[in-house]
Enzyme design. Structure first.
Site, short mmCIF file in Angstrom:
data_model
loop_
_atom_site.label_atom_id
_atom_site.label_comp_id
_atom_site.label_asym_id
_atom_site.label_seq_id
_atom_site.Cartn_x
_atom_site.Cartn_y
_atom_site.Cartn_z
N ILE A 1 53.34 85.86 63.42
CA ILE A 1 54.45 85.42 63.72
C ILE A 1 55.11 85.74 65.22
O ILE A 1 55.68 85.09 65.83
CB ILE A 1 55.66 85.82 62.47
N GLU B 1 57.42 76.19 56.17
CA GLU B 1 56.23 76.06 55.89
C GLU B 1 55.22 76.46 57.05
O GLU B 1 55.64 75.96 58.24
CB GLU B 1 55.69 74.72 55.50
N ARG C 1 51.30 77.45 64.39
CA ARG C 1 50.64 78.22 65.38
C ARG C 1 49.26 77.78 65.74
O ARG C 1 48.31 77.57 64.93
CB ARG C 1 50.48 79.68 65.38
N ARG D 1 52.68 91.12 80.96
CA ARG D 1 51.41 90.64 81.51
C ARG D 1 51.29 90.93 82.99
O ARG D 1 52.40 91.14 83.71
CB ARG D 1 51.40 88.97 81.28
N ASN E 1 56.31 88.99 76.93
CA ASN E 1 55.52 88.28 77.91
C ASN E 1 55.57 89.01 79.36
O ASN E 1 54.83 88.75 80.14
CB ASN E 1 55.54 87.06 78.00
N ARG F 1 42.51 81.63 76.30
CA ARG F 1 40.90 81.46 75.77
C ARG F 1 40.51 80.29 76.24
O ARG F 1 39.41 79.97 76.47
CB ARG F 1 41.02 81.57 74.41
N TRP F 2 41.41 79.09 76.21
CA TRP F 2 41.01 77.73 76.61
C TRP F 2 40.51 77.84 78.03
O TRP F 2 39.43 77.48 78.33
CB TRP F 2 42.24 77.10 76.54
N ASP G 1 49.62 79.07 71.43
CA ASP G 1 48.87 80.19 71.99
C ASP G 1 47.36 79.63 72.24
O ASP G 1 47.06 78.45 71.81
CB ASP G 1 48.82 80.96 70.33
C1 FPP Z 1 50.18 81.88 74.83
O1 FPP Z 1 48.75 81.76 75.16
C2 FPP Z 1 50.98 80.92 75.74
C3 FPP Z 1 51.94 81.59 76.78
C4 FPP Z 1 52.49 82.93 76.47
C5 FPP Z 1 52.36 80.52 77.46
C6 FPP Z 1 52.89 79.39 76.78
C7 FPP Z 1 53.26 78.25 77.79
C8 FPP Z 1 53.00 77.16 78.00
C9 FPP Z 1 52.19 76.48 76.96
C10 FPP Z 1 53.60 76.15 79.08
C11 FPP Z 1 55.15 75.94 78.84
C12 FPP Z 1 55.67 74.86 79.59
C13 FPP Z 1 56.95 74.97 79.87
C14 FPP Z 1 57.51 73.86 80.45
C15 FPP Z 1 57.90 76.18 79.83
P1 FPP Z 1 47.97 82.97 75.75
O2 FPP Z 1 48.26 83.05 77.23
O3 FPP Z 1 48.55 84.28 75.14
O4 FPP Z 1 46.69 82.73 75.24
P2 FPP Z 1 45.60 83.87 75.06
O5 FPP Z 1 45.79 84.28 73.72
O6 FPP Z 1 44.13 82.90 74.70
O7 FPP Z 1 45.15 84.84 75.90
#
Ligand code: FPP
EC number: 2.5.1.-
Length: 263
Positions: free
Chosen positions: A211, A223, A204, A84, A81, A37-38, A33
């Protein structure tokens, strides 16, 4: 950097995270997650966070494999998702193609086998092809399993599994009074992981402590470690620290500590 504790522990520098090699969690599951934000904190578009997140997947896969983890399950896309914006969904659907085309040779070199769980038939054709290609290319690898949860949802998985059992009851093949934990575990998407199907450690990132419909049945005795870093900032050291935290926990699985049984 991490090192394994040994009986004749040499002096380690303060930067090294010492781990007990006999207590490495066999199955680590991660809710990755904080990509959005990053990116936002750097005035970048959300997809830049996902791109960097993909780089983190490579780093953490290698670190987990070197640590001796047997299964690493990564929550890459949930059944929720799809809500989005289309551009973001399209980008997330393209990521497995980018990831596998660049990274499969390294996975093979490190004996890592790719698996995928989720409703993959609903993914775009190209994404399905990338996933199937990676599964095929790594099928002879016998080391760590890198298990992507793609279009996965814990409740949907349970609903699907329960329907399968209900069908067997209705066909007269299953006595409903015989349904037990084992039977339910066997109709879930983690069944093929065998003895490693339930995560020992769930991590997480990004400071959220929930979760989000991930592995609801399988985490009964996992854990949980919640870390503040956003996923793109997570790295091998972060993983080692989470494992160190895990190693300080006392897992009782509903029972007592061995010394408490004697009181
Ligand atoms: C949650 O961060 C992240 C996701 C919904 C996508 C995760 C996907 C990756 C890390 C890349 C996966 C790579 C492969 C190879 C399939 P968010 O967008 O919800 O972040 P936020 O809560 O800060 O908005």
């Amino acid at each position: 950097m991490f090192s394994f504790l040994s009986k004749n522990q040499p002096e380690t520098d303060s930067q090294t995270i010492s781990l007990d090699p006999d207590n490495i969690p066999a199955h680590i599951a991660i809710i990755m997650d904080g990509n959005g934000r990053w990116a936002k904190s750097r005035h970048m578009p959300r997809i830049a966070g996902h791109k960097q997140g993909m780089e983190t997947v490579k780093t953490v896969t290698m670190a987990a494999s070197q640590m001796g983890v047997k299964v690493l399950t990564l929550y890459a896309f949930s059944t929720e998702n799809w809500k989005r914006p289309t551009d973001e969904v399209n980008y997330l659907m393209k990521l497995p193609t980018d990831f596998f085309s660049a990274f499969v040779p390294d996975l093979v070199k490190n004996n890592v086998r790719v698996r995928v769980m989720g409703y993959t038939d609903q993914l775009p054709e190209k994404t399905q092809q990338a996933v199937q290609g990676a599964i095929e290319d790594t099928k002879d690898c016998t080391g760590m399993v890198l298990n992507f949860a793609l279009n996965y949802g814990g409740r949907a998985e349970i609903v699907t599994g329960v329907k399968r059992l209900a069908q067997q009851v209705s066909d007269g093949q299953l006595d409903p009074t015989a349904i037990d934990d084992e039977m339910i575990s066997n109709v879930l998407m983690t069944a093929s992981l065998g003895q490693y199907r339930d995560p020992d450690l769930l991590i997480r990132t990004s400071g959220e402590e929930r979760i989000s419909n991930f592995l609801l049945w399988q985490i009964a005795y996992s854990e949980f470690v919640f870390v503040k870093e956003h996923w793109p900032d997570f790295n091998g050291d972060s993983l080692a620290k989470a494992v160190q935290t895990y190693q300080q926990r006392h897992r009782r699985f509903g029972g007592l500590e061995p010394d408490e049984n004697q009181k």
